[in-house]
Design a protein around this motif. Structure first.
Motif, short mmCIF file in Angstrom:
data_model
loop_
_atom_site.label_atom_id
_atom_site.label_comp_id
_atom_site.label_asym_id
_atom_site.label_seq_id
_atom_site.Cartn_x
_atom_site.Cartn_y
_atom_site.Cartn_z
N ARG A 24 44.74 59.54 38.51
CA ARG A 24 44.47 60.05 37.16
C ARG A 24 45.40 59.46 36.10
O ARG A 24 45.00 59.23 34.96
CB ARG A 24 44.59 61.58 37.18
N ARG A 25 46.64 59.21 36.45
CA ARG A 25 47.62 58.72 35.46
C ARG A 25 47.50 57.23 35.16
O ARG A 25 48.20 56.70 34.31
CB ARG A 25 49.03 59.03 35.93
N TRP A 26 46.60 56.54 35.89
CA TRP A 26 46.50 55.09 35.71
C TRP A 26 45.16 54.68 35.13
O TRP A 26 44.94 54.72 33.95
CB TRP A 26 46.78 54.38 37.03
N GLY A 27 44.24 54.24 35.98
CA GLY A 27 42.98 53.70 35.49
C GLY A 27 43.13 52.23 35.11
O GLY A 27 44.22 51.65 35.20
N PRO A 28 42.03 51.57 34.70
CA PRO A 28 42.06 50.13 34.38
C PRO A 28 43.04 49.82 33.24
O PRO A 28 42.94 50.38 32.15
CB PRO A 28 40.62 49.83 33.95
N GLN A 29 43.99 48.95 33.52
CA GLN A 29 45.04 48.61 32.57
C GLN A 29 44.68 47.36 31.75
O GLN A 29 44.07 46.42 32.27
CB GLN A 29 46.36 48.37 33.31
N ASP A 30 45.09 47.37 30.49
CA ASP A 30 44.74 46.28 29.57
C ASP A 30 45.76 45.14 29.70
O ASP A 30 46.63 44.96 28.85
CB ASP A 30 44.71 46.81 28.14
N LEU A 31 45.63 44.39 30.78
CA LEU A 31 46.57 43.30 31.07
C LEU A 31 45.94 41.94 30.76
O LEU A 31 44.72 41.79 30.80
CB LEU A 31 46.97 43.34 32.54
N ARG A 32 46.81 40.97 30.50
CA ARG A 32 46.37 39.59 30.31
C ARG A 32 47.31 38.67 31.10
O ARG A 32 48.49 38.99 31.31
CB ARG A 32 46.42 39.19 28.84
N VAL A 33 46.78 37.54 31.52
CA VAL A 33 47.59 36.58 32.29
C VAL A 33 47.88 35.35 31.44
O VAL A 33 47.18 35.05 30.47
CB VAL A 33 46.88 36.16 33.59
N ILE A 34 48.95 34.65 31.83
CA ILE A 34 49.33 33.40 31.19
C ILE A 34 49.03 32.24 32.13
O ILE A 34 48.47 31.22 31.74
CB ILE A 34 50.83 33.40 30.81
N ALA A 35 49.40 32.40 33.39
CA ALA A 35 49.18 31.37 34.41
C ALA A 35 49.50 31.99 35.76
O ALA A 35 50.07 33.09 35.83
CB ALA A 35 50.07 30.15 34.16
N GLY A 36 49.15 31.29 36.83
CA GLY A 36 49.46 31.79 38.16
C GLY A 36 49.46 30.65 39.16
O GLY A 36 48.51 29.87 39.22
N ARG A 37 50.52 30.54 39.93
CA ARG A 37 50.61 29.45 40.89
C ARG A 37 49.64 29.67 42.06
O ARG A 37 49.63 30.75 42.65
CB ARG A 37 52.06 29.38 41.41
N PRO A 38 48.78 28.68 42.37
CA PRO A 38 47.88 28.84 43.52
C PRO A 38 48.66 29.05 44.80
O PRO A 38 49.62 28.33 45.09
CB PRO A 38 47.11 27.51 43.56
N ALA A 39 48.25 30.07 45.56
CA ALA A 39 48.89 30.39 46.84
C ALA A 39 47.80 30.47 47.89
O ALA A 39 46.85 31.25 47.76
CB ALA A 39 49.64 31.72 46.74
N ALA A 40 47.91 29.67 48.93
CA ALA A 40 46.87 29.62 49.96
C ALA A 40 46.87 30.87 50.82
O ALA A 40 47.91 31.51 51.03
CB ALA A 40 47.06 28.38 50.83
N PHE A 41 45.70 31.20 51.34
CA PHE A 41 45.52 32.37 52.19
C PHE A 41 44.37 32.07 53.15
O PHE A 41 43.38 31.44 52.75
CB PHE A 41 45.18 33.60 51.35
#
Length: 378
Positions: A106-123
């Motif tokens: 209840r205290r969270w829900g979808p957050q209004d976040l934005r990204v700048i970049a992200g290093r590819p990490a294999a999985f």
């Protein structure tokens, strides 16, 4: 009236000279001090944040304080509460924007976040070589290690299984109390496969053990497999890995890539601040790219592209356009991802109103129902 002496003038000129040659955070538009959140000390995320912070300090004079945390909430909360400017986060970014797991409360829900970049990490799915699993279909009925209470790993493993049209019900899912225990289980003969990145120490131990290691290939050419993956984890993309246990440049393996660390900020962070940060990240690349074996993947042509865990910030997009990286196809992805986030936020508000008098468990069940209904048409 004051008449400057030669000595006074010499000191003034020396000071002016120092101001010209000294690193200047303000010349780049960066603040003189910044705070970033990251994974715990000793993690890859902390090491990479430290290398970038060191480069910022040397080039611009910016002092960076890194605030580590072992929990997703602990890493994200400082960003949301404006106690940290940026976060070097992981899949909690996706969970937070989707209102999943911890963020369905209840205290969270979808957050209004934005990204700048992200290093590819294999999985991918490493297997014990003697288990004779050569493609994902072969894993049906085999013992697969999962980690209790770790949705980040387990959801990614669900996506790997989905590549072959499988779920946890199609395998002998073995739950382990810790990540380390799950990763060690193959070498100890307890399981036949698991899901992880290529570089944990336990994978090297497996490669050297009598069982050996084999990575199941996830070829980009399998378009149906990738469609199934995207339904479970849309932040994945195809990636040819050349670094890891049983993997090399001579023996690459097609795997999946998510983003870790992913650089995250709030939607209300100013466009200018994010533009300047993105530019600094790019201009210092040569200073930090050799800090670890995977740091070259922070090159913006790799790190500044979708798919990724949340929509890109307009400030990052502005710089990526200037560098010729951002394309119409990427803009379409970002517009769709932003539209999805807004749909989820509207569904969350509807759930909060309807679930005001419900228990926490009833509220989360209602949110699950409303969330699924909201994204079904997308």
């Amino acid at each position: 009236m004051f008449k400057p002496t030669k000595r006074h003038m010499a000191k003034k000129l020396l000071l002016m000279g120092c101001m010209v040659v000294a690193p200047s955070a303000f010349a780049q538009g960066l603040p003189s001090t910044m705070t970033w959140s990251s994974y715990d000390v000793g993690s890859a995320g902390y090491a990479e944040a430290s290398a970038i912070a060191d480069a910022f300090g040397k080039k611009y004079g910016t002092r960076v304080r890194i605030q580590p945390s072992g929990s997703s909430i602990g890493r994200l909360q400082p960003v949301l509460q404006k106690r940290a400017d940026f976060g070097f986060l992981a899949t909690e970014t996706y969970f937070a924007t989707e209102g999943l797991f911890d963020f369905a409360a209840r205290r969270w829900g979808p957050q209004d976040l934005r990204v700048i970049a992200g290093r590819p990490a294999a999985f991918g799915m490493p297997t014990a070589k003697d288990a004779n699993i050569r493609n994902l279909a072969d894993v049906k009925g085999k013992r697969v290690a999962f980690v209790a209470g770790n949705p980040s790993v387990n959801v990614k493993c669900d996506a790997v299984l989905a590549f072959a049209g499988l779920t946890r019900h199609d395998v002998d899912a073995r739950m382990f109390p810790t990540y380390g225990a799950a990763m060690s289980s193959m070498a100890q003969g307890q399981t036949d496969a698991t899901c992880t990145s290529p570089t944990p120490s336990q994978m090297y131990e497996l490669a050297e053990s009598p069982r050996g290691i084999y990575w199941v290939p996830l070829p980009e050419s399998d378009t149906q497999g990738w469609k199934r993956v995207k339904k479970v984890a849309p932040f994945f993309k195809s990636f040819e890995e050349t670094v890891g246990a049983g993997i090399s440049k001579d023996k690459p393996v097609p795997l999946m890539a998510y983003r870790y660390p992913v650089l995250v900020t709030r939607a209300d962070m100013s466009e200018e601040a994010v533009y300047n940060f993105t530019k600094a990240l790019d201009e210092t690349f040569d200073m930090y790219k050799d800090a670890t074996s995977v740091m070259p993947r922070w090159k913006l042509s790799d790190a500044g592209t979708p798919p990724i865990d949340a929509p890109f910030h307009p400030g990052a997009i502005k710089y990526l356009k200037e560098k010729g990286i951002w394309t119409d196809e990427m803009q379409k992805w970002n517009d769709d991802r932003l539209a999805r986030l807004k749909v989820l936020q509207r569904a969350w508000q509807k759930t909060k109103s309807a679930g005001e008098d419900k228990s926490d468990r009833e509220f989360e069940a209602l949110w699950k129902k409303n969330r699924q209904a909201a994204i079904a048409p997308l």
